[in-house]
Design an enzyme around this catalytic site. Sequence first.
Site, mmCIF file in Angstrom:
data_model
loop_
_atom_site.group_PDB
_atom_site.id
_atom_site.type_symbol
_atom_site.label_atom_id
_atom_site.label_comp_id
_atom_site.label_asym_id
_atom_site.label_seq_id
_atom_site.Cartn_x
_atom_site.Cartn_y
_atom_site.Cartn_z
ATOM 1 N N GLU A 1 36.546 49.375 40.572
ATOM 2 C CA GLU A 1 36.752 50.581 41.380
ATOM 3 C C GLU A 1 37.478 51.654 40.553
ATOM 4 O O GLU A 1 38.266 52.434 41.074
ATOM 5 C CB GLU A 1 37.515 50.286 42.676
ATOM 6 C CG GLU A 1 36.726 49.493 43.689
ATOM 7 C CD GLU A 1 36.593 48.031 43.317
ATOM 8 O OE1 GLU A 1 35.447 47.568 43.115
ATOM 9 O OE2 GLU A 1 37.614 47.338 43.225
ATOM 10 N N TYR B 1 41.798 43.542 33.531
ATOM 11 C CA TYR B 1 40.715 44.235 32.851
ATOM 12 C C TYR B 1 41.298 45.065 31.704
ATOM 13 O O TYR B 1 42.492 45.392 31.692
ATOM 14 C CB TYR B 1 40.012 45.195 33.802
ATOM 15 C CG TYR B 1 39.021 44.587 34.767
ATOM 16 C CD1 TYR B 1 37.913 43.880 34.307
ATOM 17 C CD2 TYR B 1 39.158 44.771 36.139
ATOM 18 C CE1 TYR B 1 36.981 43.360 35.190
ATOM 19 C CE2 TYR B 1 38.226 44.262 37.033
ATOM 20 C CZ TYR B 1 37.136 43.548 36.555
ATOM 21 O OH TYR B 1 36.212 43.047 37.432
ATOM 22 N N ASN C 1 30.860 42.034 32.679
ATOM 23 C CA ASN C 1 31.450 41.795 33.997
ATOM 24 C C ASN C 1 30.374 41.852 35.069
ATOM 25 O O ASN C 1 29.709 42.881 35.219
ATOM 26 C CB ASN C 1 32.529 42.846 34.309
ATOM 27 C CG ASN C 1 33.185 42.600 35.654
ATOM 28 O OD1 ASN C 1 33.713 41.516 35.905
ATOM 29 N ND2 ASN C 1 33.138 43.583 36.526
ATOM 30 N N GLU C 2 30.192 40.754 35.767
ATOM 31 C CA GLU C 2 29.224 40.679 36.867
ATOM 32 C C GLU C 2 27.879 41.297 36.454
ATOM 33 O O GLU C 2 27.274 42.078 37.202
ATOM 34 C CB GLU C 2 29.785 41.366 38.111
ATOM 35 C CG GLU C 2 30.988 40.634 38.690
ATOM 36 C CD GLU C 2 31.468 41.238 40.006
ATOM 37 O OE1 GLU C 2 31.389 42.477 40.160
ATOM 38 O OE2 GLU C 2 31.921 40.474 40.865
ATOM 39 N N GLU D 1 37.330 35.748 40.872
ATOM 40 C CA GLU D 1 37.752 36.837 41.758
ATOM 41 C C GLU D 1 37.794 36.305 43.181
ATOM 42 O O GLU D 1 36.786 36.319 43.891
ATOM 43 C CB GLU D 1 36.798 38.035 41.682
ATOM 44 C CG GLU D 1 36.960 38.907 40.474
ATOM 45 C CD GLU D 1 36.175 40.211 40.602
ATOM 46 O OE1 GLU D 1 35.666 40.508 41.702
ATOM 47 O OE2 GLU D 1 36.067 40.919 39.594
#
Length: 657
Positions: A131, A85, A189-190, A270
């Site tokens: 996270e 990332y 992202n997602e 992932e």
Amino acid sequence: GQQVMAMWSLVQVFVLLSLICVSSCRGSMLARSFRIDYDNDRFLRDGEPFRYVSGSFHYFRVPRGYWKDRLMKMRAAGLNAVQTYVAWNVHEEEQGKFNFAGNADLEEFLRLSMDVGLLVILRAGPYICAEWESGGFPGWLSKDPTIKLRSSDQRYLSAVHAYMDQLLPRVKPLLYENGGPVIMVQVENEYGSFPACDKKYLTYLEDLFRQHLGSNVALFTTDGAGVGYLKCGTLDSLYSTVDFGPGGNVQSAFKAMRQYQPHGPLVNSEYYTGWLDHWGSGHAHVSDDAVTKTLDEILQANASVNMYMFEGGTNFGFMNGANDGGEETKPQPTSYDYDAPLSEAGDPRSKLTAIRNVISKYYTVNMPVPPALPKFAYGTVKFSEAVYILDALKQLTPGGPVYSDYPLTMEELGQNYGFVLYRGVTHEDALPADALPADEQVVELSYLHDRATVLLHRENIVTVQGMIAKTVSFDVYFGHKTLDFLVENTGRINYGARIGDRKGIVGNVTYEMHAMTNWSMWSIPLKNVSSLPFSPLTSPTVEIPKFFRGKFQVPSNMTSPQDTFLRLDGWNKGQAFMNDFNLGRYWPVAGPQKTLYVPATVLKPHPQWNELVIFELIASPCGTDLSHCEVSLVDTPILGATTSIGAEGCGHQQDCY
């Protein structure tokens, strides 16, 4: 030491030979290329069929001096690519001030990856989750609560554009077609897990990326392996990939991908080798067998795969994220070990060997795995100096307090991380006429984000855990009193609809239903604790919150410092600093993490002294006997009792929250 050096020399020979081979093989080619072959469901690298077997490693979670060590171990495990990332808040902590140096030197990380023979899959954001604090968003982006993040809101897009104008031109020379290692770049992202479902926003990002990177770059998206996720997370013009973990049905997951990506290579972006932790829960564990079984099935399907994480690293400083726990946030601990094949400190685990054995079934893997770096137990560190927080406000907040009728948030004070000290005064005229001096009166805080240590005339009277959208309260006795609220930002939410949460006292404080006014506020980002006015610690002390300082030297026969772990038996909750480097939060009474990783890169060699500072918020072991006012530096981490995720693993992030 000689054995380690010999092993390193052998590893370097293998890398050199592989690079010579790659160079000679490409020498006859007119141009480098990486593209998606939709007709034959595969990638093509320089015109030849290709798939990647990759692992995630975040450069911002590992000291720069260790980047090459981790990358070499990943290459030796059989990987041909690394995925990372890019954290916006690492590169633009203050709006308009960009940092791509030191541990934020993304270009050097990409070049190092290429040097060791790894291609790169770059997840450029702007949102990353990971996270990580606020999912990578800078704290200042939350100052205006009306801005809609991850949407077409022009105020948000303006900030994104300014950042990408700095980031993407640095990436372009390092694209594969330009001689670099970057083969693919992820957009957002997602996004399918976010409720906005704003396709105009995704299109805007795609146009911005192509404007900077060119029309040939392979842009992709990642979402959970379900139609519900893919519906809002994809664009026809971006390559759609999925993520899922051990124990998942591989065929079913890729079937979902095919509904939105009918042609092209199968990709799991992932594949979870472990899982994240939260304070107060066990340390996540996924068995080697569970990981390798599903990995083998993915490779049998001729799919490309990225293992998340391969090296977890550390949330140094204040950079851990938090999950939305409903009424309360659920912050992640300082360690991001993730039960990954490489430990938080970069040590190869049995999981790495097991993964390497699976990869060996499909590719030749003959590079020896470099050994773990040495660790050392430096022993006990006694604290000889201390300073109470209220006696250090001048140094903690050089500019002095800010005054306001009502509390300001951390973001409104121009602060991203750390603590804010709020000072208010209760008034007797707010009390009912029949109140008695012995009566307890109620103080209420609305929208406290996240925890407050409350001080009454220098006495720690209560610690209050804030609620995301509710009021919390406590009692004080009758009268005119000065109340100090030391409020900690325990980590902004990194996933879900509540990302971008503001910190501090976000609402008002009332005393017997009357709003308290005339506030003084001190910003305490803790950027230079060595400058505090410490004084000798000569007798036991119960005053808290307090800074404690101790010093130690590495042994005289040690040519250079070695990694170690800070063990905090008897301490409660706070922050630790080594030579002014913020090691992160400790909270051993909550767990699971009992030690903090101390990389050798922050230690000073003999005969220099190393300075350890502990900022304790709740209770220290120094209150009755100074002989217990100490910590220890050990050679083994304690990450806490494990909680098995099970053979089914976590198919997608929110499935295990």
